[in-house]
Design a protein around this motif. Structure first.
Motif, PDB file in Angstrom:
ATOM      1  N   THR B  47      -2.454 -37.342  15.583  1.00  0.00           N
ATOM      2  CA  THR B  47      -1.279 -36.962  16.526  1.00  0.00           C
ATOM      3  C   THR B  47      -0.992 -35.226  16.320  1.00  0.00           C
ATOM      4  O   THR B  47      -0.313 -34.795  17.545  1.00  0.00           O
ATOM      5  CB  THR B  47       0.069 -37.561  16.210  1.00  0.00           C
ATOM      6  OG1 THR B  47       0.222 -37.377  14.857  1.00  0.00           O
ATOM      7  CG2 THR B  47       0.068 -39.042  16.603  1.00  0.00           C
ATOM      8  N   SER B  48      -1.545 -34.707  15.469  1.00  0.00           N
ATOM      9  CA  SER B  48      -1.534 -33.403  15.401  1.00  0.00           C
ATOM     10  C   SER B  48      -2.363 -32.524  16.713  1.00  0.00           C
ATOM     11  O   SER B  48      -2.306 -31.331  16.901  1.00  0.00           O
ATOM     12  CB  SER B  48      -1.825 -32.879  14.001  1.00  0.00           C
ATOM     13  OG  SER B  48      -0.994 -33.183  13.238  1.00  0.00           O
ATOM     14  N   PHE B  49      -3.576 -33.297  16.852  1.00  0.00           N
ATOM     15  CA  PHE B  49      -4.380 -32.778  18.055  1.00  0.00           C
ATOM     16  C   PHE B  49      -3.699 -32.389  19.168  1.00  0.00           C
ATOM     17  O   PHE B  49      -4.008 -31.151  19.705  1.00  0.00           O
ATOM     18  CB  PHE B  49      -5.382 -33.871  18.211  1.00  0.00           C
ATOM     19  CG  PHE B  49      -6.057 -33.721  19.322  1.00  0.00           C
ATOM     20  CD1 PHE B  49      -7.507 -33.179  19.001  1.00  0.00           C
ATOM     21  CD2 PHE B  49      -5.967 -33.792  20.972  1.00  0.00           C
ATOM     22  CE1 PHE B  49      -8.569 -32.924  20.083  1.00  0.00           C
ATOM     23  CE2 PHE B  49      -6.934 -33.348  21.624  1.00  0.00           C
ATOM     24  CZ  PHE B  49      -8.120 -32.892  21.390  1.00  0.00           C
ATOM     25  N   TYR B  50      -2.378 -32.890  19.406  1.00  0.00           N
ATOM     26  CA  TYR B  50      -1.896 -32.472  20.627  1.00  0.00           C
ATOM     27  C   TYR B  50      -1.198 -31.236  20.317  1.00  0.00           C
ATOM     28  O   TYR B  50      -0.546 -30.431  21.274  1.00  0.00           O
ATOM     29  CB  TYR B  50      -0.878 -33.552  21.069  1.00  0.00           C
ATOM     30  CG  TYR B  50      -1.375 -34.893  21.439  1.00  0.00           C
ATOM     31  CD1 TYR B  50      -2.233 -35.033  22.539  1.00  0.00           C
ATOM     32  CD2 TYR B  50      -1.287 -35.895  20.616  1.00  0.00           C
ATOM     33  CE1 TYR B  50      -2.823 -36.411  22.914  1.00  0.00           C
ATOM     34  CE2 TYR B  50      -1.869 -36.807  20.880  1.00  0.00           C
ATOM     35  CZ  TYR B  50      -2.541 -37.182  21.891  1.00  0.00           C
ATOM     36  OH  TYR B  50      -3.363 -38.452  22.319  1.00  0.00           O
ATOM     37  N   ARG B  51      -0.923 -30.756  19.373  1.00  0.00           N
ATOM     38  CA  ARG B  51      -0.662 -29.062  19.446  1.00  0.00           C
ATOM     39  C   ARG B  51      -1.490 -28.289  19.861  1.00  0.00           C
ATOM     40  O   ARG B  51      -0.876 -27.160  19.873  1.00  0.00           O
ATOM     41  CB  ARG B  51      -0.019 -29.198  17.646  1.00  0.00           C
ATOM     42  CG  ARG B  51       0.783 -30.103  16.970  1.00  0.00           C
ATOM     43  CD  ARG B  51       2.217 -29.688  17.592  1.00  0.00           C
ATOM     44  NE  ARG B  51       3.242 -30.806  16.800  1.00  0.00           N
ATOM     45  CZ  ARG B  51       4.299 -31.023  17.524  1.00  0.00           C
ATOM     46  NH1 ARG B  51       4.545 -30.587  18.577  1.00  0.00           N
ATOM     47  NH2 ARG B  51       5.102 -32.012  16.662  1.00  0.00           N
ATOM     48  N   HIS B  52      -2.502 -28.531  19.761  1.00  0.00           N
ATOM     49  CA  HIS B  52      -3.678 -27.496  20.247  1.00  0.00           C
ATOM     50  C   HIS B  52      -4.426 -27.864  21.455  1.00  0.00           C
ATOM     51  O   HIS B  52      -4.717 -26.847  22.349  1.00  0.00           O
ATOM     52  CB  HIS B  52      -4.985 -27.669  19.239  1.00  0.00           C
ATOM     53  CG  HIS B  52      -4.346 -27.256  17.715  1.00  0.00           C
ATOM     54  ND1 HIS B  52      -4.188 -26.161  17.381  1.00  0.00           N
ATOM     55  CD2 HIS B  52      -3.637 -28.366  16.822  1.00  0.00           C
ATOM     56  CE1 HIS B  52      -3.661 -26.123  16.089  1.00  0.00           C
ATOM     57  NE2 HIS B  52      -3.412 -27.363  15.861  1.00  0.00           N
ATOM     58  N   PHE B  53      -4.353 -28.963  21.960  1.00  0.00           N
ATOM     59  CA  PHE B  53      -5.152 -29.412  23.284  1.00  0.00           C
ATOM     60  C   PHE B  53      -4.180 -30.798  23.751  1.00  0.00           C
ATOM     61  O   PHE B  53      -3.953 -31.480  23.130  1.00  0.00           O
ATOM     62  CB  PHE B  53      -6.507 -29.704  23.088  1.00  0.00           C
ATOM     63  CG  PHE B  53      -7.595 -28.811  22.440  1.00  0.00           C
ATOM     64  CD1 PHE B  53      -7.998 -27.677  23.323  1.00  0.00           C
ATOM     65  CD2 PHE B  53      -7.636 -28.787  21.208  1.00  0.00           C
ATOM     66  CE1 PHE B  53      -8.555 -26.650  22.683  1.00  0.00           C
ATOM     67  CE2 PHE B  53      -8.566 -27.831  20.420  1.00  0.00           C
ATOM     68  CZ  PHE B  53      -8.998 -26.777  21.311  1.00  0.00           C
ATOM     69  N   LYS B  54      -4.092 -30.332  25.146  1.00  0.00           N
ATOM     70  CA  LYS B  54      -3.141 -31.421  25.705  1.00  0.00           C
ATOM     71  C   LYS B  54      -4.145 -32.742  26.010  1.00  0.00           C
ATOM     72  O   LYS B  54      -3.519 -33.855  26.015  1.00  0.00           O
ATOM     73  CB  LYS B  54      -2.910 -30.950  27.126  1.00  0.00           C
ATOM     74  CG  LYS B  54      -2.850 -31.897  28.502  1.00  0.00           C
ATOM     75  CD  LYS B  54      -2.548 -31.170  29.510  1.00  0.00           C
ATOM     76  CE  LYS B  54      -2.697 -32.189  30.986  1.00  0.00           C
ATOM     77  NZ  LYS B  54      -4.226 -32.363  31.298  1.00  0.00           N
ATOM     78  N   ASP B  55      -5.359 -32.752  25.607  1.00  0.00           N
ATOM     79  CA  ASP B  55      -6.204 -33.839  26.063  1.00  0.00           C
ATOM     80  C   ASP B  55      -7.803 -33.717  25.321  1.00  0.00           C
ATOM     81  O   ASP B  55      -7.938 -32.304  24.912  1.00  0.00           O
ATOM     82  CB  ASP B  55      -6.545 -33.479  27.670  1.00  0.00           C
ATOM     83  CG  ASP B  55      -6.346 -34.271  28.423  1.00  0.00           C
ATOM     84  OD1 ASP B  55      -7.040 -34.571  29.454  1.00  0.00           O
ATOM     85  OD2 ASP B  55      -5.878 -35.566  28.065  1.00  0.00           O
ATOM     86  N   MET B  56      -8.473 -34.501  25.478  1.00  0.00           N
ATOM     87  CA  MET B  56      -9.892 -34.477  24.950  1.00  0.00           C
ATOM     88  C   MET B  56     -10.550 -33.444  25.988  1.00  0.00           C
ATOM     89  O   MET B  56     -11.368 -32.676  25.751  1.00  0.00           O
ATOM     90  CB  MET B  56     -10.741 -35.785  24.723  1.00  0.00           C
ATOM     91  CG  MET B  56     -10.314 -36.339  23.311  1.00  0.00           C
ATOM     92  SD  MET B  56     -10.961 -35.333  22.036  1.00  0.00           S
ATOM     93  CE  MET B  56     -12.974 -35.643  22.084  1.00  0.00           C
ATOM     94  N   ASN B  57     -10.433 -33.845  27.314  1.00  0.00           N
ATOM     95  CA  ASN B  57     -10.718 -33.092  28.380  1.00  0.00           C
ATOM     96  C   ASN B  57     -10.586 -31.471  28.264  1.00  0.00           C
ATOM     97  O   ASN B  57     -11.505 -30.621  28.513  1.00  0.00           O
ATOM     98  CB  ASN B  57     -10.123 -33.339  29.742  1.00  0.00           C
ATOM     99  CG  ASN B  57     -10.983 -34.234  30.474  1.00  0.00           C
ATOM    100  OD1 ASN B  57     -12.161 -34.541  29.963  1.00  0.00           O
ATOM    101  ND2 ASN B  57     -10.929 -34.407  31.638  1.00  0.00           N
ATOM    102  N   GLU B  58      -9.350 -31.125  27.411  1.00  0.00           N
ATOM    103  CA  GLU B  58      -9.108 -29.698  27.575  1.00  0.00           C
ATOM    104  C   GLU B  58     -10.138 -29.041  26.495  1.00  0.00           C
ATOM    105  O   GLU B  58     -10.540 -28.045  26.366  1.00  0.00           O
ATOM    106  CB  GLU B  58      -7.707 -29.560  27.310  1.00  0.00           C
ATOM    107  CG  GLU B  58      -7.141 -27.988  27.634  1.00  0.00           C
ATOM    108  CD  GLU B  58      -5.672 -28.008  27.377  1.00  0.00           C
ATOM    109  OE1 GLU B  58      -5.003 -28.374  28.175  1.00  0.00           O
ATOM    110  OE2 GLU B  58      -5.181 -27.228  26.249  1.00  0.00           O
ATOM    111  N   LEU B  59     -10.254 -30.001  24.977  1.00  0.00           N
ATOM    112  CA  LEU B  59     -11.207 -29.518  24.124  1.00  0.00           C
ATOM    113  C   LEU B  59     -12.626 -29.252  24.719  1.00  0.00           C
ATOM    114  O   LEU B  59     -13.245 -28.335  24.468  1.00  0.00           O
ATOM    115  CB  LEU B  59     -11.056 -30.574  23.242  1.00  0.00           C
ATOM    116  CG  LEU B  59     -11.646 -30.405  21.798  1.00  0.00           C
ATOM    117  CD1 LEU B  59     -12.043 -31.593  21.056  1.00  0.00           C
ATOM    118  CD2 LEU B  59     -12.257 -29.214  21.545  1.00  0.00           C
TER     119      LEU B  59
END
Lengths: 200, 200
Positions: B47-59
């Motif tokens: 869930t911390s992923f979302y602190r950096h990217f809105k999406d896998m797409n954005e990554l």
DNA sequence: AATTTCAGCGTACACTTGTACGCTAAAATA
DNA sequence: TATTTTAGCGTACAAGTGTACGCTGAAATT
């Protein structure tokens, strides 16, 4: 043999293949397909899938074969058109663009799996393309003043450019495609000219 | 600004990007990556992923940018080598092959997403490649006797061939690569010769 | 007519996935 | 020093996945 039973089996097998092709699109690649969704669209239970293919992979390889077949048939047709007096380059390009247009999902499969995640897939696509190259090389060798080696390299370069142009065309409208095609034809001319210069 | 906090955030952001690149391989494409696995390898909770990217797409788009940057830096280096007296064609090809070798996962990303399932991705990759083409076209226009239009078409054809050769090289051993490279160089010569013929 | 084969089904299970929600502790700010 | 901000965590859930297993009925074979 060939009783009602085997016939029906063949039919749903084909239904699976067509369902899978249908689910390919600009936004959906083969690796995104799920066994269940394909089975659903084909109108059978998920578990019945295994009566026809061991794997999604096996389905995929069958699809690559089928796409390759379509392509080969189309190019045979192109050769007929050329024989009855068309320009080689222009006729070939036009025929290929028709393939992109009428069988875009088959093309998409070849295009994507060429650099996909399964070695078997990549090999299968490479085989189809090589077939293509060899045929063109053979033609060039007999019809133009060209070394055997150079004929092959020439054919390889040409097929690469055509294939790539096809990939670009997928996202474009008629106007852009026309421009793309025109550029492509020039580029093929470059190669023809260069190869004939070095290869004789 | 730029306190301990922002610094740490930047660090784990980069960890995510690197984790994602690490998970790319011959058998694993970007669309196969899962948010959870990437987060796991980066050492943070899903869930911390979302602190950096809105999406896998954005990554993914960030990764495409990064790969494009790497490529551009490499080619700048190539230009330096050329300036100090190397053959244009051979130096460029060698440099590109180095890119395939040392940053294969970055190349794989560009290669696959060029025909992937996201329009934004395709556009981003196309942009990187176009950049590449324009640079080469500019060079060709100033250094060879060549029409502006023809310079562009020549550059486009060359980049296409080089890029595609890179894709093939990914699956090959040193021996095959050497042969491939040799063929590629011939093909580039064809184009150069042909373009100079038509474009002046 | 009796038996075998087998395409297709339904149930069931163990996993993995994305992400909503609320908490915590430490850094940043006031 | 008191307050606010926020990167990261843990829990929880609904949805979707592949596939093992055993059954059924009709076609094929004997």
């Amino acid at each position: 043999m060939s009783g009602v039973r085997a016939q029906q089996k063949q039919k749903t097998r084909q239904a699976l293949i067509e369902a899978a092709f249908n689910q390919l699109s600009a936004e959906h690649s083969f690796s995104n397909l799920s066994l269940r969704e394909v089975a659903r669209e084909a109108g059978i239970a998920p578990t019945s899938f295994y009566r026809h293919f061991k794997d999604m992979n096996e389905l995929g390889l069958t699809m690559v074969d089928e796409a390759g077949l379509t392509l080969r048939q189309l190019m045979r047709q192109a050769r007929r058109r050329i024989a009855s007096g068309g320009s080689v380059i222009i006729t070939s390009v036009e025929t290929f663009m028709e393939f992109i247009d009428t069988s875009s999902n088959q093309f998409r499969l070849l295009l994507r799996e060429r650099s996909g995640t399964s070695k078997a897939f990549r090999a299968a696509v490479a085989r189809e393309i090589k077939h293509f190259i060899l045929e063109l090389a053979h033609y060039l060798e007999s019809e133009t003043p060209c070394d055997k080696q150079h004929a092959y390299m020439q054919a390889e370069a040409m097929v690469t450019l055509v294939f790539n142009a096809g990939a670009e065309a997928l996202d474009q409208d008629a106007q852009q495609r026309a421009e793309l095609t025109e550029r492509l034809i020039w580029q093929l001319r470059y190669i023809a000219r260069g190869a004939n210069h070095y290869g004789s």
